[in-house]
Design a protein around this motif. Structure first.
Motif, PDB file in Angstrom:
ATOM      1  N   LEU A 602      44.686  29.320  42.376  1.00 47.33           N
ATOM      2  CA  LEU A 602      45.167  30.705  42.464  1.00 47.33           C
ATOM      3  C   LEU A 602      44.033  31.640  42.845  1.00 47.33           C
ATOM      4  CD1 LEU A 602      47.542  31.187  39.421  1.00 47.33           C
ATOM      5  CD2 LEU A 602      48.083  31.353  41.850  1.00 47.33           C
ATOM      6  N   THR A 640      51.409  31.715  49.168  1.00 51.11           N
ATOM      7  CA  THR A 640      51.750  32.384  47.910  1.00 51.11           C
ATOM      8  C   THR A 640      53.222  32.214  47.598  1.00 51.11           C
ATOM      9  OG1 THR A 640      50.126  34.043  48.532  1.00 51.11           O
ATOM     10  CG2 THR A 640      51.542  34.567  46.672  1.00 51.11           C
ATOM     11  N   PHE A 641      54.058  32.385  48.633  1.00 52.87           N
ATOM     12  CA  PHE A 641      55.492  32.213  48.411  1.00 52.87           C
ATOM     13  C   PHE A 641      55.788  30.784  47.949  1.00 52.87           C
ATOM     14  CE2 PHE A 641      56.242  35.718  51.728  1.00 52.87           C
ATOM     15  CZ  PHE A 641      56.385  36.677  50.738  1.00 52.87           C
ATOM     16  N   ARG A 643      53.805  28.795  46.385  1.00 51.72           N
ATOM     17  CA  ARG A 643      53.282  28.579  45.039  1.00 51.72           C
ATOM     18  C   ARG A 643      54.227  29.145  43.970  1.00 51.72           C
ATOM     19  NH1 ARG A 643      52.341  28.605  40.630  1.00 51.72           N
ATOM     20  NH2 ARG A 643      50.458  28.438  39.377  1.00 51.72           N
ATOM     21  N   PHE A 644      54.867  30.270  44.282  1.00 48.99           N
ATOM     22  CA  PHE A 644      55.704  30.910  43.284  1.00 48.99           C
ATOM     23  C   PHE A 644      57.194  30.660  43.522  1.00 48.99           C
ATOM     24  CE2 PHE A 644      51.795  33.522  43.027  1.00 48.99           C
ATOM     25  CZ  PHE A 644      51.445  33.204  41.722  1.00 48.99           C
ATOM     26  N   SER A 645      57.523  29.434  43.788  1.00 48.00           N
ATOM     27  CA  SER A 645      58.918  28.971  43.805  1.00 48.00           C
ATOM     28  C   SER A 645      59.810  29.668  44.825  1.00 48.00           C
ATOM     29  CB  SER A 645      59.582  29.151  42.428  1.00 48.00           C
ATOM     30  OG  SER A 645      58.714  28.811  41.418  1.00 48.00           O
ATOM     31  N   ALA A 646      59.283  29.914  46.016  1.00 50.47           N
ATOM     32  CA  ALA A 646      60.141  30.511  47.043  1.00 50.47           C
ATOM     33  C   ALA A 646      59.992  29.747  48.345  1.00 50.47           C
ATOM     34  CB  ALA A 646      59.795  31.982  47.235  1.00 50.47           C
ATOM     35  N   PRO A 647      60.517  28.511  48.397  1.00 52.28           N
ATOM     36  CA  PRO A 647      60.330  27.699  49.605  1.00 52.28           C
ATOM     37  C   PRO A 647      60.956  28.337  50.846  1.00 52.28           C
ATOM     38  CG  PRO A 647      61.954  26.722  48.124  1.00 52.28           C
ATOM     39  CD  PRO A 647      61.286  27.805  47.362  1.00 52.28           C
ATOM     40  N   LEU A 649      61.180  31.479  51.546  1.00 51.14           N
ATOM     41  CA  LEU A 649      60.288  32.534  52.021  1.00 51.14           C
ATOM     42  C   LEU A 649      59.075  31.938  52.706  1.00 51.14           C
ATOM     43  CD1 LEU A 649      60.248  35.310  49.321  1.00 51.14           C
ATOM     44  CD2 LEU A 649      61.605  35.038  51.367  1.00 51.14           C
TER      45      LEU A 649
ATOM     46  N   LEU B   4      45.770  39.320  38.673  1.00 48.24           N
ATOM     47  CA  LEU B   4      45.174  38.885  39.939  1.00 48.24           C
ATOM     48  C   LEU B   4      46.125  39.175  41.104  1.00 48.24           C
ATOM     49  CD1 LEU B   4      42.694  37.426  41.065  1.00 48.24           C
ATOM     50  CD2 LEU B   4      43.969  35.288  40.864  1.00 48.24           C
ATOM     51  N   PHE B  44      58.619  40.804  46.287  1.00 47.85           N
ATOM     52  CA  PHE B  44      58.848  39.442  45.813  1.00 47.85           C
ATOM     53  C   PHE B  44      58.546  39.339  44.322  1.00 47.85           C
ATOM     54  CE2 PHE B  44      56.689  35.294  45.117  1.00 47.85           C
ATOM     55  CZ  PHE B  44      57.827  34.506  45.096  1.00 47.85           C
ATOM     56  N   THR B  50      57.263  32.885  39.015  1.00 50.33           N
ATOM     57  CA  THR B  50      57.755  31.648  38.408  1.00 50.33           C
ATOM     58  C   THR B  50      57.090  30.462  39.081  1.00 50.33           C
ATOM     59  OG1 THR B  50      59.857  32.805  38.303  1.00 50.33           O
ATOM     60  CG2 THR B  50      59.851  30.475  37.671  1.00 50.33           C
ATOM     61  N   ASP B  52      57.195  26.403  39.838  1.00 45.34           N
ATOM     62  CA  ASP B  52      58.098  25.244  39.877  1.00 45.34           C
ATOM     63  C   ASP B  52      59.509  25.577  39.449  1.00 45.34           C
ATOM     64  OD1 ASP B  52      56.087  23.684  40.764  1.00 45.34           O
ATOM     65  OD2 ASP B  52      55.458  23.044  38.753  1.00 45.34           O
ATOM     66  N   GLY B  53      60.096  26.588  40.057  1.00 39.11           N
ATOM     67  CA  GLY B  53      61.470  26.926  39.659  1.00 39.11           C
ATOM     68  C   GLY B  53      62.276  27.439  40.826  1.00 39.11           C
ATOM     69  N   ALA B  54      62.148  26.759  41.986  1.00 39.84           N
ATOM     70  CA  ALA B  54      62.875  27.218  43.166  1.00 39.84           C
ATOM     71  C   ALA B  54      64.357  27.349  42.850  1.00 39.84           C
ATOM     72  CB  ALA B  54      62.671  26.259  44.326  1.00 39.84           C
ATOM     73  N   GLN B  69      63.973  37.324  46.552  1.00 40.49           N
ATOM     74  CA  GLN B  69      63.671  36.380  47.638  1.00 40.49           C
ATOM     75  C   GLN B  69      64.576  36.625  48.835  1.00 40.49           C
ATOM     76  OE1 GLN B  69      63.333  32.295  46.653  1.00 40.49           O
ATOM     77  NE2 GLN B  69      62.240  32.660  44.737  1.00 40.49           N
ATOM     78  N   ILE B  76      61.170  40.043  56.085  1.00 41.91           N
ATOM     79  CA  ILE B  76      60.171  39.415  56.947  1.00 41.91           C
ATOM     80  C   ILE B  76      60.663  39.414  58.392  1.00 41.91           C
ATOM     81  CG2 ILE B  76      58.997  37.244  57.487  1.00 41.91           C
ATOM     82  CD1 ILE B  76      59.098  36.583  54.496  1.00 41.91           C
TER      83      ILE B  76
END
Lengths: 943, 110
Positions: A602, A640-641, A643-647, A649, B4, B44, B50, B52-54, B69, B76
């Protein structure tokens, strides 16, 4: 339903002249006049019902929550106005047929006229305040078109602009007033409003509301001090003047005062202000009518004067005064329309409207002379004409009114002076034109007009006389209905020609004698009038407008100096202030949720993002490097997307990143490669401080939100995604199903942006640089061999991937947006590797239709649910199974997603391929005949 | 982690905003792109961070908020269209006006 037709017919009638304009003028005129004739007939058919005491209504909900409705009513007042609007409208059509020159665009003229007629009928029949206002504005706009019809004439343009400015400003005031009125009455429905007069008058906001509504009415009906636009509107063709200033436009203000009479007139304020303004207007108009030398100018000022008279009567507001006002509305409309038309005939046949050049026309135009004399007699109030009756009633009411307390004698005195002046200018009009010898010759030898052109005047004059002789027979029923509509109860009255010798009659007699004497001593009077400095209203108005513009300009210049940088600076500063205010409201920045732990990856990611951002800004003068740094940020945002569960995006960001970079590189080719150092260090520091503080605010808000628990509506989407939308990927289901309407809007914007860019690139003249920023010539190796060979092999693979991503989108990361971007990237790779010409030869179709087809498919999918009786964009799905593939699902959402896919591919390629084409157009080609405006750079010739 | 993330968003916004205040078109376009990255990250994060919670639902579990999302996804794509529009407007402005200053005035300020 009939009411709706009466209101709609004139509006549909706008199309008739436009369709028939190419035909013979007679065909066009006839076809056009069918429409108001039908509306008039329909109106007349309602008379029996009205006589039975009914008020007819049509009502359809529009936006009930906002009080909007499509509501029309037909009561006595509407009937009276409809008859005037449609009846005189028909006569004006006939008159205009002869009046307009052979080469003039008669279809356009009729279309404007019908639009105006439709809006007037709308005002007269509206049963809702907002609807009324809508038609009111429409009259302002359509009268602008009509007054400015001879747009090549300076005075017509100025007059039209002035009328629009004054009546438009009044319209805004009226809107505010009507909104207040509706709020006070608790409803915008006319019937409710009219019924709650007592509540309205007792409301503390009443004076403000009254002032606003009267502003609207007074500007429209040319009451002092807003009268000045009316004389300048005389630059319009005479049929327009005859229509707008006799029966319609200027009567709209009067109509409004009559219509709202039960609701707003029951106060002392009303009965002082309205009669006072009315009397001033009455005198002012009559006085200046006496000195005008233009035929239409005299009529314009006399119109102002008569409008003042009606306003006085409505202000007095007793039942008999209202009756007199309505009666005079009818009378004025008939004789003034006749007079305007006569003035037009004289203008038409002699070529001038100047009194100096006119004279003794009795010999050459005997019939016109007779008609005009009779109409002017009605205007002056000669006995046995309709004008006499209403003027007598006017005198009677002014004598009876107590509105000004001890000064109430002032009103009849002013009325008597008005009557004298009115006689004087009427005599002058007739005598100077027809009987006195002319001082100068007129431009054309005068003769009688075609008989049909004179017919409307004849009809109107006959009406004037019939009403004057047999008032009970002619107008009793009509006035009974109209007064009942205004007063809310029937009024018992008797219209008689002879009331015995009483004060009003003596006033009339005095008016005649003194009026004639005044005209006899006209020269002395004129000398007297000329001793006052005259003010040219149009000059004053133009000067006021110019100074207003200059001040606005100066204000804007002082604020942002026409500099985008300063403008953006102000925008950011105000955002900063509001952000700080918002932040200062929370007691603690860190919320109850607190921080999650940090790991090395991170930290590295955040470090790269910040490095990329800062490097982009720091190197911005070296544009290519700055761009490379920007791409670092883009890639890390994608990570970043992920990493934070937004495939979804992450995939989208990655593919958009690719196309954005290609786009910016292409653009950079045509723009300077470096930015010259411009800003002073002080300015840089200031910008840094501003941006930095805003960054701090943004970071703080972001942190504050993330560390707090939020109430999200997403739970609904999470639980309903599979049972309701048939998909496991909730993001995709939201896009194509739950919020499909938003997505439809978004792809539409995308396609529009693509089209706009396509247009912007059209005939773009570009500076083609010979070399890069450092002065190095471009590489001769245009298409790297490795890329060329790989790209072809990659294409089917990429298309396969995009098809896969598209199909699985409903359940796994993917969907139309991402698949579309992947397809676009694959095709663009081909462009890059092989060049535009090569690709175009093989991919020879325009992308605009693809984008449009995409939006169409998505829209049609949405519309499809209507067929099954569901709301727009309801999705349906079902599961099927096939051998080998197994069980799979088909949803209409997939079709919608296909639309999204097509729109994205189409728009993206439209943007990039077209931009790419621009670069190619300027490159040297084998065919020498292609002649470009930019000479190809020598460096390119090696390729 | 949240701190961060917030700092990163702040830094990216700062850089983007600074560039939008420049006087030439290209840095402004770059600045807008940078700013849109920051804004997308900001939006976002409105659903929380989160791991591992897609939001691919299969029974119970901890999932990321799908709504931000979905919003960001379209943002985008639209952002790209708008960047393209602005940058081509900048090209057009340069060809019509003769310079690439953002005020679009004819006289060259260089």
């Amino acid at each position: 339903m009939t009411l709706l037709w009466i209101a709609l017919l004139p509006l549909l009638g706008v199309l008739v002249p436009l369709i028939t304009a190419q035909r013979d003028r007679s065909v066009c005129s006839l076809a056009t006049s069918v429409v108001p004739a039908a509306a008039l007939l329909l109106t007349l058919l309602q008379v029996p019902a009205l006589l039975d005491g009914e008020t007819l209504r049509f009502h359809a909900e529009w936006m009930p929550e906002l009080g909007l409705e499509l509501a029309f009513r037909l009561d006595g007042l509407s009937l009276l106005f409809n008859l005037l609007i449609l009846g005189i409208g028909l006569l004006v059509l006939l008159y205009a047929h002869f009046y307009l020159g052979k080469d003039e665009p008669v279809g356009r003229f009729y279309a404007f006229l019908m639009l105006f007629m439709a809006s007037m009928v709308g005002i007269s029949m509206s049963d809702n305040l907002i609807l009324l206002w809508l038609f009111w504005e429409l009259t302002s706009l359509s009268s602008f078109l009509l007054i400015g019809f001879w747009s090549y004439r300076n005075d017509a343009r100025k007059g039209a602009r002035m009328a629009l400015t004054v009546t438009g400003a009044g319209g805004l005031a009226l809107l505010a007033g009507l909104l207040l009125l509706g709020d006070m009455a608790g409803s915008f429905n006319m019937s409710d409003v009219l019924a709650s007069g007592a509540t309205i008058v007792a409301d503390p906001r009443y004076p403000i509301m009254l002032a606003l509504i009267l502003l609207g009415a007074f500007t429209k009906s040319a009451q002092f001090p807003f009268h000045f636009w009316l004389p300048h509107a005389m630059a319009a063709p005479t049929p327009v003047s005859a229509y707008l200033h006799s029966a319609t436009m200027v009567k709209a203000g009067i109509f409004l005062m009559a219509r709202l009479h039960p609701a707003i007139a029951g106060s002392e304020l009303w009965s002082v202000v309205v009669p006072l303004i009315g009397s001033i207007t009455l005198l002012y108009g009559a006085w200046f009518a006496l000195f005008k030398t233009d035929l239409k100018g005299i009529l314009a000022f006399s119109t102002i004067s008569h409008l003042g008279l009606i306003t006085v009567l409505l202000g007095i507001g007793t039942p008999m005064a209202v009756l007199a006002a309505l009666f005079h509305i009818v009378n004025h409309a008939t004789f003034k329309a006749a007079l305007f038309m006569s003035a037009g005939i004289i203008d038409h046949e002699t070529g001038t409207r100047e009194l100096k050049q006119l004279g003794a026309l009795r010999k050459t135009m005997p019939i016109t002379a007779l008609l005009t004399t009779l109409a002017a007699a009605a205007m002056a109030g000669v006995p046995f004409f309709n004008g006499f009756l209403s003027k007598e009633m006017f005198f009677t009411e002014t004598l009876a009114t107590p509105v000004l307390g001890g000064l109430s004698w002032l009103i009849p005195a002013l009325a008597a002076i008005g009557g004298i002046l009115s006689v004087a200018y009427s005599v002058r009009l007739v005598y100077a034109v027809f009987y006195a010898p002319a001082k100068e010759a007129s431009p054309k030898a005068p003769h009688e007009p075609p008989h049909l052109m004179r017919f409307p005047v004849e009809l109107l004059v006959v009406l004037c006389m019939l009403v004057g002789l047999f008032p009970t027979l002619m107008v009793n029923n009509l006035l009974e209905l109209a007064t009942q509509a205004v007063l809310g109860e029937p009024l018992d009255f008797h219209l008689a020609i002879w009331h015995g010798v009483n004060l009003p009659l003596i006033m009339s007699m005095v008016a005649f004698v003194v009026g004639v004497v005044l005209y006899w001593r006209h020269a002395d009077l004129r000398r007297f009038a000329q001793s006052f400095a005259s003010v040219d209203a149009s000059r004053v108005f133009e000067r006021a407008m110019i100074s207003l513009e200059q001040r606005a300009e100066a204000l804007v210049a002082a604020w942002d100096g026409h500099s985008l940088q300063r403008f953006v600076g102000w925008l950011l500063l105000s955002t900063l202030i509001m952000g700080v205010i918002g932040l200062s409201q929370i007691t603690e920045l860190t919320g109850p949720k607190g921080n999650q732990p940090i790991d090395g990856v991170l930290l590295l990611g955040a470090g790269m993002l910040m490095f990329g951002g800062i490097a982009t800004a720091a190197t911005h003068r070296y544009r290519l490097i700055s761009l490379l740094m920007l791409s670092v940020v883009g890639l890390f945002v994608a990570l970043t997307f992920a990493r934070f569960s937004a495939p979804d995006l992450a995939l989208t960001q990655l593919s958009v990143e690719v196309v954005t970079m290609i786009l910016l590189m292409l653009a950079l080719f045509f723009l300077p490669q470096k930015t010259p150092p411009e800003s002073s260090p002080k300015r840089n520091l200031r910008d840094m401080l501003l941006a930095g503080s805003l960054g701090l605010v943004i970071a703080s808000i972001n942190y504050a939100v993330m560390t707090r628990d939020t109430l999200s509506i997403s739970n609904f989407f999470m639980t309903n995604s599979v049972p309701g939308g048939g998909g496991h990927n909730v993001v995709n289901v939201i896009l194509v199903d739950f919020r499909g309407f938003d997505t439809l809007g978004e792809i539409t914007v995308l396609a529009l942006a693509g089209l706009a860019i396509f247009k912007l690139l059209n005939r773009l003249r570009l500076f083609i640089p010979h070399s890069d920023g450092e002065g190095r010539v471009w590489s001769p190796d245009r298409y790297p061999a490795i890329l060329t060979s790989i790209s072809l092999a990659l294409l089917p693979l990429a298309l396969l991937v995009s098809a896969f991503i598209f199909l699985r989108g409903h359940n796994e990361p993917g969907g139309g947006f991402i698949a579309g971007l992947i397809t676009a990237v694959a095709l663009i790779l081909l462009y890059m590797a092989r060049g535009v010409e090569w690709t175009q030869q093989r991919l020879n179709f325009p992308f605009q239709p693809v984008a449009i087809a995409g939006v169409a498919v998505a829209t049609l999918t949405g519309l499809g649910s209507w067929l099954f009786g569901y709301p727009f964009l309801t999705s349906a799905f079902s599961y099927f199974s096939l051998p080998v593939v197994g069980k799979f699902e088909l949803a209409t959402a997939l079709l919608f997603d296909l639309g999204v896919y097509l729109a994205v591919v189409g728009a993206t390629l439209m943007i990039l391929a077209n931009l790419g084409k621009v670069t190619t157009a300027h490159r040297p080609v084998a065919d020498e005949s292609k002649d470009d405006e930019v000479t190809p750079p020598p460096a390119k010739e090696q390729s | 982690m949240e701190l961060l993330y917030a700092i990163t968003t702040g830094v990216l916004s700062t850089c983007g905003l600074y560039l939008t205040l420049r006087g030439r078109t290209f840095p402004v376009v770059v600045g807008l792109t940078l700013l849109s990255y920051a804004v997308n990250l900001f939006l976002f994060s409105m659903g929380g961070l989160t791991t591992d919670g897609a939001a691919i639902v299969h029974g119970e579990g901890v999932y990321a908020d799908p709504l931000p999302q979905a919003l960001v996804l379209t943002a985008i794509v639209i952002g790209f269209a708008m960047t393209a529009f602005v940058v081509i407007l900048a090209m057009r402005a340069r060809s019509e006006v003769g310079n690439d200053h953002v005020d679009g005035k004819k006289e060259d300020r260089e």
